[in-house]
Structures are given as C-alpha cells and as structure tokens.
Design an enzyme around this catalytic site. Structure first.
Site, PDB file in Angstrom:
ATOM      1  N   GLN A  15       0.809  -1.210   0.000  1.00 37.42           N
ATOM      2  CA  GLN A  15       0.000   0.000   0.000  1.00 37.42           C
ATOM      3  C   GLN A  15       0.851   1.273   0.000  1.00 37.42           C
ATOM      4  O   GLN A  15       0.314   2.381  -0.069  1.00 37.42           O
ATOM      5  CB  GLN A  15      -0.917   0.012   1.233  1.00 37.42           C
ATOM      6  CG  GLN A  15      -1.989  -1.057   1.204  1.00 37.42           C
ATOM      7  CD  GLN A  15      -3.170  -0.679   2.075  1.00 37.42           C
ATOM      8  OE1 GLN A  15      -3.614   0.465   2.098  1.00 37.42           O
ATOM      9  NE2 GLN A  15      -3.684  -1.640   2.799  1.00 37.42           N
ATOM     10  N   LYS A  65      15.542  -5.858   4.368  1.00 34.72           N
ATOM     11  CA  LYS A  65      15.919  -4.828   5.339  1.00 34.72           C
ATOM     12  C   LYS A  65      17.342  -5.014   5.858  1.00 34.72           C
ATOM     13  O   LYS A  65      18.035  -4.037   6.148  1.00 34.72           O
ATOM     14  CB  LYS A  65      14.920  -4.789   6.497  1.00 34.72           C
ATOM     15  CG  LYS A  65      13.540  -4.298   6.081  1.00 34.72           C
ATOM     16  CD  LYS A  65      12.590  -4.227   7.259  1.00 34.72           C
ATOM     17  CE  LYS A  65      11.199  -3.796   6.797  1.00 34.72           C
ATOM     18  NZ  LYS A  65      10.252  -3.650   7.923  1.00 34.72           N
ATOM     19  N   ALA A 130      11.477  -7.821  12.366  1.00 32.70           N
ATOM     20  CA  ALA A 130      10.374  -6.920  12.710  1.00 32.70           C
ATOM     21  C   ALA A 130      10.426  -6.520  14.176  1.00 32.70           C
ATOM     22  O   ALA A 130      10.288  -5.339  14.530  1.00 32.70           O
ATOM     23  CB  ALA A 130       9.038  -7.574  12.382  1.00 32.70           C
ATOM     24  N   THR A 152      13.003 -19.116  19.799  1.00 29.22           N
ATOM     25  CA  THR A 152      14.371 -19.421  20.218  1.00 29.22           C
ATOM     26  C   THR A 152      14.795 -18.382  21.244  1.00 29.22           C
ATOM     27  O   THR A 152      14.989 -17.206  20.901  1.00 29.22           O
ATOM     28  CB  THR A 152      15.324 -19.382  19.006  1.00 29.22           C
ATOM     29  OG1 THR A 152      14.830 -20.248  17.988  1.00 29.22           O
ATOM     30  CG2 THR A 152      16.726 -19.819  19.407  1.00 29.22           C
ATOM     31  N   GLN A 248       4.873   4.917   9.917  1.00 27.74           N
ATOM     32  CA  GLN A 248       6.282   4.796   9.530  1.00 27.74           C
ATOM     33  C   GLN A 248       6.526   5.446   8.168  1.00 27.74           C
ATOM     34  O   GLN A 248       7.592   5.993   7.919  1.00 27.74           O
ATOM     35  CB  GLN A 248       6.748   3.332   9.561  1.00 27.74           C
ATOM     36  CG  GLN A 248       6.122   2.389   8.555  1.00 27.74           C
ATOM     37  CD  GLN A 248       6.715   2.475   7.161  1.00 27.74           C
ATOM     38  OE1 GLN A 248       7.866   2.883   6.997  1.00 27.74           O
ATOM     39  NE2 GLN A 248       5.942   2.113   6.150  1.00 27.74           N
TER      40      GLN A 248
END
Length: 276
Positions: A15, A65, A130, A152, A248
C-alpha cells in the site's frame, strides 16, 4: 520530479505507493512513488541500477531490510540499534539509511490508539527483523518492563543484550523469554511474528492478556483476522498493523521532504478503502 519506490519481494500487495502519493497530494510535494520488486539475492545490483536510473530514495520491505542495512553508507542511530534499514535516500556524501518502523509503531499506539507506553508492562512477541526493528523506540517511551519473547530464547537474549544499555538509559526493565514462558498479564502486547498470517497457534499464552490489554498485530488484512478474534475472546482491544504502516511512511516522507504529512487523515482513508 523526484522518484521514490518501495523495494521488496514481493511488493505487488504494498500500500506504500497509495500512501505516499496521497501524502504528496496533501502536502503539495511533486514526486512519484512506485513498486520495485527485486529477485531474491539481487538487492544490491537491483538497487544500484535503480539509483543509476534516477531513483531519489525509498522504503525497503521484506526480505531486504538486512541487505539495505549492509548497503547504506551512513546509518541513523535507529538503524544501528535495529541492525536493519527500511528507509534510504541519496545525498552528495553517499547513501543514507534509517529505520522508521519503531517510531511508526509508537505513534500508532500512543497517538492513534491513545495508550501510554510510559510505565506500562509491554510484551513484544518475535525477535526477528520486525521485532528488533521496533524494540529501541518502544524502550525510548520508558515502559516499566518490556519482555521480548521468541521461539528461540537465545535469539531473544541476543537482541535484548544489544539493547541493554538503551533500556537502562530509559529506565526500562528488559527481559528475554520463550514464547509460552511469559508470566503475568501485560498492558500492551505486540505481535511481531507472522504466526497470525500462517494460521498458526497464537504465539503467546492467554494469561498474558487481561480485559483491556491493547494487542497490536504488526500484520493486517483478512489472514490476520483469526488471531484478532482469539485475542478479542481474551478481552483484549485489538489493533492491526495498518496504523503502523502509515505512521512509519509519514516519518520516511518527513525525512525525504522535510514536511510531515497528515498521517491520521491518510490512515482513516486507507482504513475506509480496506473496508470497501
């Protein structure tokens, strides 16, 4: 006219073009914003080709990222803490990178949902890219305690160790935990895993939620509905990731253009578009 893009694999669902195009309309900025899908393993040659073709900057989504963090030459403190980059732009001295995910999440919680993080007990589920990307800004708000839980535990411990000094600086007690090992209930729960989209079991015990707990799923859309329904059944107030996405994006837009767009208006418009 300046050109920006969201870079990822895949990006057909993104989007971001609609959001940034609307930001530009509302602020009188002249720019274009497109989708740039690069092949897995092809981030650096693809982004360099786009740069040579006149790209001014952009956003980075999964799975690039970490690649973007390695690629940029000048990293913000937020990007360094997250060890990931979701926003980049070009200046005379090279490529700059930042991470606006965390500030976007914080603004959505504190402004749009009206829930204070200062002094709260917060559970962040998922220590992947994230979760690590939002931990620093969450700690900046001064929660009384923040528990990072992960499948983990060693990964959660690694991320909390990296943020230990930051947590101490902001008066927050920071702990690592296994997914189902968290104790007590929380004021705010943030799901930074993809479990809700995969139809997996909820990544937290029901005891973590009390009536009135704000649960934020960083995902949004129909596939995340079962998780939302499960948390509502525990008495939670549920919020999806659309607000974080818009906030963001607004921070990235401000970095590029020096103008803060009306995020609340655009969020309302995108929410209405999803409903219809």
């Amino acid at each position: 006219m300046d050109r920006y893009a969201v870079v990822g694999h895949p990006v057909t669902h993104s989007q971001s073009p609609a959001i940034h195009t609307r930001f530009a309309e509302l602020t009188g900025q002249r720019l274009t914003y497109e989708r740039l899908e690069l092949p897995l393993g092809g981030f650096r040659p693809g982004i360099e080709a786009a740069r040579a073709g006149g790209l001014s900057g952009g956003n980075v989504t999964v799975p690039f990222k970490l690649d973007a963090f390695d690629w940029v030459q000048h990293r913000s403190a937020r990007a360094e803490l997250a060890q990931a980059c979701n926003t980049f732009w070009f200046e005379a001295d090279g490529v700059h990178g930042d991470n606006t995910d965390g500030i976007g999440l914080v603004r959505d919680i504190t402004r749009n949902a009206g829930v204070a993080l200062h002094g709260a007990r917060v559970l962040l589920v998922g220590a992947g890219g994230a979760g690590a990307g939002v931990l620093g800004p969450l700690l900046s708000e001064g929660p009384a305690e923040l528990v990072l839980s992960n499948r983990t535990v060693a990964r959660a411990q690694e991320v909390t160790d990296r943020h230990a000094d930051w947590a101490k600086r902001h008066g927050a007690h920071l702990l690592a935990s296994g997914l189902m090992d968290v104790l007590g209930h929380f004021d705010v729960v943030i799901n930074a895993t993809a479990a809700s989209l995969q139809g997996a079991e909820p990544p937290l015990p029901a005891s973590a939620i009390r009536p009135g707990t704000l649960v934020v799923d960083m995902m949004y859309g129909p596939k995340s509905q079962p998780f939302a329904d499960w948390t509502r059944a525990q008495g939670a107030t549920v919020r999806d990731g659309l607000g974080m996405l818009v906030e963001q994006a607004a921070e990235a837009f401000y970095i590029w253009r020096g103008v803060m767009p009306p995020a609340a208006q655009v969020l309302a418009e995108r929410r209405a578009a999803l409903v219809h």
